[in-house]
Design a protein around this motif. Sequence first.
Motif, short mmCIF file in Angstrom:
data_model
loop_
_atom_site.label_atom_id
_atom_site.label_comp_id
_atom_site.label_asym_id
_atom_site.label_seq_id
_atom_site.Cartn_x
_atom_site.Cartn_y
_atom_site.Cartn_z
N GLU A 271 15.49 3.40 -4.85
CA GLU A 271 14.41 3.21 -3.88
C GLU A 271 13.07 2.97 -4.56
O GLU A 271 12.26 2.14 -4.13
N ASP A 272 12.86 3.66 -5.64
CA ASP A 272 11.58 3.53 -6.34
C ASP A 272 11.38 2.10 -6.85
O ASP A 272 10.33 1.49 -6.64
N PHE A 273 12.41 1.56 -7.46
CA PHE A 273 12.31 0.18 -7.98
C PHE A 273 12.14 -0.80 -6.82
O PHE A 273 11.31 -1.71 -6.87
N LEU A 274 12.90 -0.57 -5.77
CA LEU A 274 12.81 -1.49 -4.62
C LEU A 274 11.42 -1.47 -4.00
O LEU A 274 10.87 -2.51 -3.64
N LEU A 275 10.83 -0.29 -3.88
CA LEU A 275 9.51 -0.19 -3.26
C LEU A 275 8.43 -0.84 -4.10
O LEU A 275 7.54 -1.51 -3.59
N ASN A 276 8.52 -0.63 -5.39
CA ASN A 276 7.40 -1.02 -6.25
C ASN A 276 7.52 -2.37 -6.93
O ASN A 276 6.52 -2.96 -7.31
N TRP A 277 8.75 -2.85 -7.08
CA TRP A 277 8.91 -4.05 -7.91
C TRP A 277 9.67 -5.18 -7.25
O TRP A 277 10.04 -6.15 -7.92
N THR A 278 9.94 -5.07 -5.97
CA THR A 278 10.73 -6.12 -5.33
C THR A 278 10.08 -6.58 -4.03
O THR A 278 9.21 -5.89 -3.48
N ASN A 279 10.53 -7.72 -3.54
CA ASN A 279 10.01 -8.18 -2.26
C ASN A 279 10.86 -7.67 -1.09
O ASN A 279 10.75 -8.19 0.01
N GLY A 280 11.67 -6.66 -1.37
CA GLY A 280 12.47 -6.03 -0.30
C GLY A 280 11.59 -5.40 0.76
O GLY A 280 12.03 -5.17 1.89
N ILE A 281 10.31 -5.13 0.43
CA ILE A 281 9.42 -4.47 1.40
C ILE A 281 8.69 -5.47 2.29
O ILE A 281 8.03 -5.09 3.25
N PHE A 282 8.79 -6.76 1.99
CA PHE A 282 8.02 -7.73 2.77
C PHE A 282 8.64 -7.95 4.15
O PHE A 282 9.85 -7.77 4.33
N LEU A 283 7.78 -8.36 5.07
CA LEU A 283 8.22 -8.47 6.46
C LEU A 283 8.93 -9.78 6.74
O LEU A 283 8.49 -10.85 6.31
N VAL A 284 9.99 -9.64 7.48
CA VAL A 284 10.83 -10.78 7.83
C VAL A 284 10.96 -10.80 9.35
O VAL A 284 11.20 -9.76 9.97
#
Length: 892
Positions: A271-284
């Motif tokens: 989760e930490d990597f996904l939150l801080n280093w990926t575009n997984g948090i961007f809105l779709v």
Amino acid sequence: MTKEVELPYDMPNGYIDENNVRWRYATCHFCHLNCSLCVGVDLATDKIVEIRGNHRNGVVLCDRMGEKGINAIKMHYHPKRINHALKRVGKKGEDKWEEIPYEQALDEIAAKLGELRDEYGPETMVVSEGTYRSDHLWARSRFSNLFGNPGNLIDPGQVCWCWNYTVNMAMVGWPVEGPYPVSPQHTKTFVTWGKRSSESYGPQGPLWRGMSKALSPYRPAADQPRLIQIDPVCTTQSLQADTWVNLYPGTDAALALSWIDTIIKEELYDEDFLLNWTNGIFLVRKSDNYMLHEDELFKGGSHENFVAWNAKTGKPEVWNSDVCYWKDADADVERVLRGTFEVTMADGSVVECYTAFDAIAERTSHYPAEKVAPMIGVRVEKILDSARTYATNGPAYISWGLGGGDQAGDNATNCCVAKTILRIITGNIDNPGGEYVGEPGPLPDESGIKTFPVRDCELELAHLVTPERREKLLGNNYRIMGWPGFEAIGKCYEKMYGIPRPQVHQLLGNTQACWKAIEEGDPYPVTAMIAWGSNPLAWAPNTKRVYECLKKLKLLVVMEYWKTPTAALADYILPACDPLERPFSGPGEDANDFSLYGDRASTPVGDRHEDWYVFKGLGCRLGQEEYWPWETYEDACKFRIERTPGLDWDTACQTGTYFPGPTHFYKYAEKLWNGQTRGFATPSRLAEVFPTVMQDLGYDPIPDYVHPYESPERTPELAQKYDLRLTTGGRNSTLYHSENRVPGQGTRSVQPWPPLHIHIEDARARGIRQGEWVWVETTRGRIRMKAQVDQGIKPGVVLAQASWWFPELPAEEPWSQGVFESNANVLTPDTEDGLDPMTGNWWTRGLLCRVYPCIDAEDRSDTYARAGDFENPDNQFVRAYDELGFWDVKKM
Ligand SMILES: Nc1nc2c(c(=O)[nH]1)N[C@H]1C(S)=C(S)[C@@H](COP(=O)(O)OP(=O)(O)OC[C@H]3O[C@@H](n4cnc5c(=O)[nH]c(N)nc54)[C@H](O)[C@@H]3O)O[C@H]1N2
Ligand SMILES: Nc1nc2c(c(=O)[nH]1)N[C@H]1C(S)=C(S)[C@@H](COP(=O)(O)OP(=O)(O)OC[C@H]3O[C@@H](n4cnc5c(=O)[nH]c(N)nc54)[C@H](O)[C@@H]3O)O[C@H]1N2
Ligand code: SF4
Ligand SMILES: [Mo]
């Protein structure tokens, strides 16, 4: 007999030993590994007498080289090697040739190319290449770009790594897809996905030696890694694996989606990597899975920026891609990975959005292990266990392999994107033991001065290809591999690394579009082809079509070692230098952060020239003189290291491999000279689980699954008649693609005939015996192979080794050196409905076939045969073999 000598540890390049043998460091290029070699030439005879591995690099000679390089030396001086330029004098396919002076051949070829260019335009030329076989790729691009060509290049890179490489670049800015981790000692879980690590390259290679060491039972228990092997065939790795996932060919994408589903449902992701280093948090946008940009939310916003949900403010927060940070540098942002939000758009409308991560989760929820298990033929618990091990026992590494979706046609990108999502969501990116994100050299600072050796991309002159010309690329509609994708990814690459993106094999024309242009003149006539390091009759699908197309060309030039079936159809065959007689300089298709160097070990035999020399020679004859300032290839090689302090040619050759900087991990978190966080070379500067390059090019960035091109699910009717699942490929160490089959090279003895791997149950049911010749038939045709019967393959699946031809047969028609006899590509399809819309990838795995003995089983069954037959010299056994007439050409 000369005495065996020991070479000094610090042997200088050009060292002469007590037997008057001169030793030079050369770079081997008989395969991709580019081992550094010490090549000994007897100065009395000017002949290579011995080859050793450069022990400073830990090189052990492989099976293809043989002990002391004996096989390579036999190959180098083989009487069947092409040593002089040959010009066709008979009709195509008659195998009649005239030997002509080399320079005359170049004159004539250049004149003909000039004529065809005048008549049809510079786009009428196509270059055909094979897998990475030399450091001269930049010279081809340079020649072709200056010629005015749009980059028409056909190459198996469309089904082998290069397309995969490109997709990875779109997601993390660098090809993480590799055969082997950079730091295997740290890897806790190896996933070898459709990769024969021990045979592909060979058990002596650094790849398998490194992996064997990592997997050694003698390592301390706490350090011992897990191995997950994904392959329908039992390989050396399967025998060592903790889990062998023996799925049906072509179904890998379903497994990958199921792994993602398991990892998300069980919350095993990082989760930490996904939150801080990926575009997984961007809105779709939920309605159509479209990732929003700033300008769609805010008037005047940038289309390059994205938006995430800020839990602190309960509002969308804008991500400034340009600086790799929030647009409001002071914003207090609490990032959210999951959730659905109402978002007001610039036009006042309110749309329902979720995070990109949730969009992926939604898609993969359609692939639970219970549903996937019967599709791929693997038990549920095995799918779940392997997914859990991969996610929880990190650092974990997923290898590149042809089986892992590389040759899965319209399932290929699905598989590749899904595998890279797995890498990202488990945080296995640029971590020791995980997937290394390389770089071309130390990143530019304010001064912009580069000190790393000149990269291919700096020599290709891609900028000379105008937008109008780019539009003419054959197969531009496969946009990831055409110019649109090249430019989109290139923008990020250039921004991060300060150099243009390499064309090499990252910009590809489409093979089938090329055939169509030859056949129909659509969209324009292709009339000329330069094939070098390439035997398209062996590598490309639908051999019969390829054959007709090659015959239709007005000019076919083939640069070769041998008169291959492709060369036999040429107008000119030009003899090529092999790695023992040419120098080497370059970073391996610009894909590595190190560069490799090797000297010319011996004087070229006869009129053999480097491939580079042909491009230069043709270029200079066609008005490109000013762009080819190097007299010899040595000059060009040395030029590449001039700007690198402390690197001289002899040291470079002695070292073999030069690293411009130390290997370092977690680079994305570093700061650049301008204070920005480095991030990744992607549009958002983040690892893109949702590859926006694909969205911008009009594709669905979230992977999905289609059933194998031919399968009981996709083509149920066909499955009634063609009852076995066919996959092709399956390397073994002594053979390299269609090479190493020429008798007298010492490499065909272990596997002299083309094997068809079949399960004993399937063989028994069809009356097939071990070692017997069998027909393998698809709707495209049939070929003959020798049955390899055992229990080491999934029942219901057969594996046909690819690339077979028989150099000992006549080159003239109808024999054509047996290129239709046992060549797996007679069986493979190239119709557009199976091609991957993003990359043009075609299916060589995931097909259907039927298999039956070449001799009617009845004819040789005990019940049918009578004891009296043994007294009859014309008995049915003898007749059967006679009738079989192994080199049967009637069916052509
Ligand atoms: N000696 C030697 N070395 C080589 C080469 C060579 O020809 N000879 N070729 C070089 C090149 S260019 C390449 S691309 C690499 C290729 O090397 P690999 O990627 O190892 O290629 P293959 O051996 O064709 O296939 C790998 C495995 O995939 C399995 N397989 C087949 N179909 C499927 C499938 O649908 N799914 C899965 N999961 N597995 C499947 C096969 O059983 C095989 O064990 O090797 C390189 N090295
Ligand atoms: N059905 C099926 N088809 C496949 C595959 C499969 O697994 N199944 N594998 C695919 C893959 S991964 C690949 S990479 C391709 C391989 O395709 P290619 O790389 O084209 O391999 P070959 O067919 O062996 O042809 C290469 C030719 O180049 C010549 N050659 C070697 N080195 C040099 C050089 O330095 N200069 C010149 N001028 N000539 C040289 C060799 O003599 C040989 O004839 O096949 C692809 N096709
Ligand atoms: S593994 Fe063998 S063929 Fe490949 S580069 Fe090394 S020595 Fe050459
Ligand atoms: Mo390949």
